[in-house]
Structures are given as structure tokens and as C-alpha cells.
Design a protein around this motif. Structure first.
Motif, PDB file in Angstrom:
ATOM      1  N   GLY A 151       4.522  13.096 -28.289  1.00  0.00           N
ATOM      2  CA  GLY A 151       4.429  12.328 -26.986  1.00  0.00           C
ATOM      3  C   GLY A 151       3.579  10.899 -27.022  1.00  0.00           C
ATOM      4  N   CYS A 152       3.195  10.665 -28.289  1.00  0.00           N
ATOM      5  CA  CYS A 152       2.523   9.397 -28.310  1.00  0.00           C
ATOM      6  C   CYS A 152       3.730   8.227 -28.442  1.00  0.00           C
ATOM      7  CB  CYS A 152       1.520   9.325 -29.569  1.00  0.00           C
ATOM      8  SG  CYS A 152       0.287  10.461 -29.579  1.00  0.00           S
ATOM      9  N   SER A 153       3.125   7.089 -28.219  1.00  0.00           N
ATOM     10  CA  SER A 153       4.053   5.904 -28.370  1.00  0.00           C
ATOM     11  C   SER A 153       4.499   5.709 -29.659  1.00  0.00           C
ATOM     12  CB  SER A 153       3.456   4.654 -27.783  1.00  0.00           C
ATOM     13  OG  SER A 153       4.149   3.470 -28.178  1.00  0.00           O
ATOM     14  N   ASP A 154       5.988   5.603 -29.963  1.00  0.00           N
ATOM     15  CA  ASP A 154       6.391   5.799 -31.203  1.00  0.00           C
ATOM     16  C   ASP A 154       6.118   4.135 -32.032  1.00  0.00           C
ATOM     17  OD1 ASP A 154       7.421   7.961 -31.472  1.00  0.00           O
ATOM     18  OD2 ASP A 154       9.515   7.555 -30.860  1.00  0.00           O
ATOM     19  N   ARG A 155       5.838   3.260 -30.635  1.00  0.00           N
ATOM     20  CA  ARG A 155       5.752   1.848 -31.497  1.00  0.00           C
ATOM     21  C   ARG A 155       4.295   1.373 -31.214  1.00  0.00           C
ATOM     22  NH1 ARG A 155      10.544  -1.818 -31.383  1.00  0.00           N
ATOM     23  NH2 ARG A 155       8.739  -3.392 -30.768  1.00  0.00           N
ATOM     24  N   ALA A 156       3.378   2.125 -31.513  1.00  0.00           N
ATOM     25  CA  ALA A 156       2.018   1.587 -31.434  1.00  0.00           C
ATOM     26  C   ALA A 156       1.818   0.623 -32.400  1.00  0.00           C
ATOM     27  CB  ALA A 156       1.035   3.079 -31.707  1.00  0.00           C
ATOM     28  N   THR A 157       0.935  -0.478 -31.780  1.00  0.00           N
ATOM     29  CA  THR A 157       0.800  -1.680 -32.641  1.00  0.00           C
ATOM     30  C   THR A 157      -0.801  -1.653 -32.950  1.00  0.00           C
ATOM     31  OG1 THR A 157       0.976  -2.986 -30.949  1.00  0.00           O
ATOM     32  CG2 THR A 157       2.952  -2.747 -31.937  1.00  0.00           C
ATOM     33  N   ASP A 158      -0.781  -2.252 -34.170  1.00  0.00           N
ATOM     34  CA  ASP A 158      -2.294  -2.564 -34.505  1.00  0.00           C
ATOM     35  C   ASP A 158      -2.741  -3.879 -33.925  1.00  0.00           C
ATOM     36  OD1 ASP A 158      -4.517  -3.330 -35.853  1.00  0.00           O
ATOM     37  OD2 ASP A 158      -4.190  -2.537 -37.704  1.00  0.00           O
ATOM     38  N   PRO A 159      -3.720  -3.713 -32.702  1.00  0.00           N
ATOM     39  CA  PRO A 159      -4.205  -4.665 -32.282  1.00  0.00           C
ATOM     40  C   PRO A 159      -4.346  -6.054 -32.723  1.00  0.00           C
ATOM     41  CG  PRO A 159      -6.109  -2.970 -32.052  1.00  0.00           C
ATOM     42  CD  PRO A 159      -4.815  -2.593 -32.702  1.00  0.00           C
ATOM     43  N   ARG A 160      -4.410  -5.849 -34.226  1.00  0.00           N
ATOM     44  CA  ARG A 160      -4.649  -7.170 -34.993  1.00  0.00           C
ATOM     45  C   ARG A 160      -3.418  -8.014 -34.991  1.00  0.00           C
ATOM     46  NH1 ARG A 160      -7.535  -4.170 -39.999  1.00  0.00           N
ATOM     47  NH2 ARG A 160      -5.860  -2.666 -39.218  1.00  0.00           N
ATOM     48  N   LYS A 163      -1.108 -10.824 -31.424  1.00  0.00           N
ATOM     49  CA  LYS A 163      -0.838 -12.484 -31.435  1.00  0.00           C
ATOM     50  C   LYS A 163       0.528 -12.732 -32.083  1.00  0.00           C
ATOM     51  CE  LYS A 163      -4.141 -13.794 -28.720  1.00  0.00           C
ATOM     52  NZ  LYS A 163      -4.123 -14.285 -27.373  1.00  0.00           N
ATOM     53  N   LEU A 164       0.530 -12.399 -33.497  1.00  0.00           N
ATOM     54  CA  LEU A 164       1.853 -12.331 -34.136  1.00  0.00           C
ATOM     55  C   LEU A 164       2.846 -11.858 -33.393  1.00  0.00           C
ATOM     56  CD1 LEU A 164       2.957 -13.492 -36.789  1.00  0.00           C
ATOM     57  CD2 LEU A 164       2.601 -11.393 -37.894  1.00  0.00           C
ATOM     58  N   GLY A 165       2.907 -10.571 -32.807  1.00  0.00           N
ATOM     59  CA  GLY A 165       4.075 -10.190 -32.082  1.00  0.00           C
ATOM     60  C   GLY A 165       4.225 -11.048 -30.686  1.00  0.00           C
ATOM     61  N   GLU A 166       3.263 -11.688 -30.026  1.00  0.00           N
ATOM     62  CA  GLU A 166       3.550 -12.652 -28.861  1.00  0.00           C
ATOM     63  C   GLU A 166       4.260 -13.791 -29.610  1.00  0.00           C
ATOM     64  OE1 GLU A 166      -0.267 -13.535 -27.182  1.00  0.00           O
ATOM     65  OE2 GLU A 166      -0.530 -11.254 -26.629  1.00  0.00           O
ATOM     66  N   LEU A 167       3.727 -14.263 -30.699  1.00  0.00           N
ATOM     67  CA  LEU A 167       4.392 -15.458 -31.349  1.00  0.00           C
ATOM     68  C   LEU A 167       5.850 -15.202 -31.593  1.00  0.00           C
ATOM     69  CD1 LEU A 167       4.283 -18.285 -32.606  1.00  0.00           C
ATOM     70  CD2 LEU A 167       3.421 -17.408 -34.622  1.00  0.00           C
ATOM     71  N   TRP A 168       6.312 -13.913 -32.239  1.00  0.00           N
ATOM     72  CA  TRP A 168       7.589 -13.473 -32.650  1.00  0.00           C
ATOM     73  C   TRP A 168       8.471 -13.512 -31.392  1.00  0.00           C
ATOM     74  CZ3 TRP A 168      10.912 -13.447 -36.165  1.00  0.00           C
ATOM     75  CH2 TRP A 168      11.881 -12.865 -36.149  1.00  0.00           C
ATOM     76  N   LYS A 169       7.927 -12.893 -30.208  1.00  0.00           N
ATOM     77  CA  LYS A 169       8.791 -12.797 -28.960  1.00  0.00           C
ATOM     78  C   LYS A 169       9.263 -14.199 -28.578  1.00  0.00           C
ATOM     79  CE  LYS A 169       6.792  -8.570 -27.399  1.00  0.00           C
ATOM     80  NZ  LYS A 169       5.983  -7.805 -26.369  1.00  0.00           N
ATOM     81  N   GLY A 170       8.222 -15.355 -28.776  1.00  0.00           N
ATOM     82  CA  GLY A 170       8.300 -16.543 -28.100  1.00  0.00           C
ATOM     83  C   GLY A 170       9.558 -17.121 -28.932  1.00  0.00           C
ATOM     84  N   ILE A 171       9.633 -16.735 -30.251  1.00  0.00           N
ATOM     85  CA  ILE A 171      10.449 -17.420 -31.168  1.00  0.00           C
ATOM     86  C   ILE A 171      11.902 -16.933 -30.863  1.00  0.00           C
ATOM     87  CG2 ILE A 171      11.201 -17.723 -33.719  1.00  0.00           C
ATOM     88  CD1 ILE A 171       8.179 -17.959 -34.264  1.00  0.00           C
ATOM     89  N   SER A 172      11.662 -15.567 -30.968  1.00  0.00           N
ATOM     90  CA  SER A 172      13.195 -14.733 -30.849  1.00  0.00           C
ATOM     91  C   SER A 172      13.826 -15.046 -29.340  1.00  0.00           C
ATOM     92  CB  SER A 172      13.117 -13.368 -31.094  1.00  0.00           C
ATOM     93  OG  SER A 172      12.128 -12.753 -30.311  1.00  0.00           O
TER      94      SER A 172
END
Length: 179
Positions: A151-160, A163-172
């Protein structure tokens, strides 16, 4: 389990050495091993040249492992070859070089138990798995994923990495066409 070397002298055919050896210390030293049944030892010992003795055979036991992914205990048989050579000291000059693969001994009595234990330790798997498809434990809640989803999220991301994820979303997300 003792081997009496004087029993081998004058017997070119050698002799059988059979018995059971308890190796409880293996489970105490190796966290991936929960228990080990006594080892069934079936060896053949012979004097291959004056003062040099060879012991060959098979070790058989069952081992309770802890899976390296899910920590579940499971039993498996373990069978491994055993090869050991001993040289009786003092030996006539020139018959033994310290770089030879032989164990020097000073007595006619050899305790084979430590050598059996060593051979068994070398035969243990590095990372035992209860099955090849073991899914392990959930990094969030620790549930055994082999028993079903937790029941835990399969896509748990490390909080560190947020910012890189936000950058990737902006690029893609941008059209990014060249012109």
C-alpha cells in the motif's frame, strides 16, 4: 573428527574417514546463516609421499539461510568437495616448499573439524535468496513484498532529488523544438 596419520603409513590404498562434524560456529559468525545441521563427512585419506598426506572427499549438510532481500528463513542442502594436503614436519630437505598448497603439521593427529568448517564457509552463497524472483522488503514500511503489495507509494522519491525532478518535468514538458 581426528585423523591419525600413523594409520596411513604403509597403506597405499589409503583409508576412509567418515563421520559427522558440528559447525554451530558458522551460524554465529555469518548473519545470512540461521542454522547448520551437522556436516556429513565422507573422505578418503592417503599418504602420497613420505610425510605428505592428501585428504579428499565430500561434505554434505543442510543450511537454514536468511534471504538477503526479504530476511525469510529457508533451508537448502549444501554439498561441497573437500581437498586438503598436510605435510608432516620436520620433513626431509627439499620435499616441501612453503609456497606449496599444503598445511604443515607437527603431530600424527590432525583435527579435521576446522578444515571442514573452512570448506563449508567457502561454499556458502554470498547473498542467499529464498527464490530468484524475491521482491524483498518495502523500503517504506518493511513489509515483505513477496506476500503482496503493502500500500505504500511505488514511486517514493528521496527528498534530496525533488529539485532535480522539478527540473526534469520542466525540460520534458517544454516543446523543446529546434528550428
Amino acid at each position: 573428527m581426528k585423523l591419525m596419520l600413523h594409520d596411513l603409513r604403509g597403506r597405499p590404498e589409503g583409508m576412509a574417514v567418515c563421520g559427522r562434524v558440528s559447525v554451530d560456529e558458522v551460524a554465529r559468525r555469518d548473519r545470512s546463516v540461521a542454522a547448520v545441521e551437522p556436516v556429513q563427512v565422507e573422505l578418503e585419506a592417503r599418504e602420497i609421499s613420505p610425510g605428505v598426506f592428501q585428504v579428499d572427499g565430500t561434505l554434505k549438510t543442510r543450511v537454514a539461510y536468511r534471504c538477503s532481500r526479504c530476511l525469510t528463513e529457508f533451508w537448502e542442502p549444501l554439498e561441497t568437495p573437500f581437498h586438503e594436503r598436510f605435510v608432516r614436519l620436520p620433513t626431509p630437505a627439499g620435499e616441501w616448499d612453503q609456497e606449496d598448497d599444503m598445511t604443515p603439521i607437527e603431530s600424527d593427529e590432525v583435527d579435521l573439524a576446522p578444515y571442514v568448517e573452512q570448506a563449508l564457509i567457502l561454499a556458502l552463497p554470498w547473498r542467499p535468496l529464498c527464490r530468484p524472483q524475491c521482491r524483498g522488503l518495502c523500503p517504506e514500511c518493511g513489509a515483505n513484498l513477496n506476500e503482496g503489495p503493502c500500500g505504500c507509494s511505488d514511486r517514493a522519491t528521496d527528498p534530496r532529488w525533488e529539485k532535480l525532478g522539478e527540473l526534469w518535468k520542466g525540460i520534458s514538458g517544454s516543446s523543446g523544438g529546434s528550428g
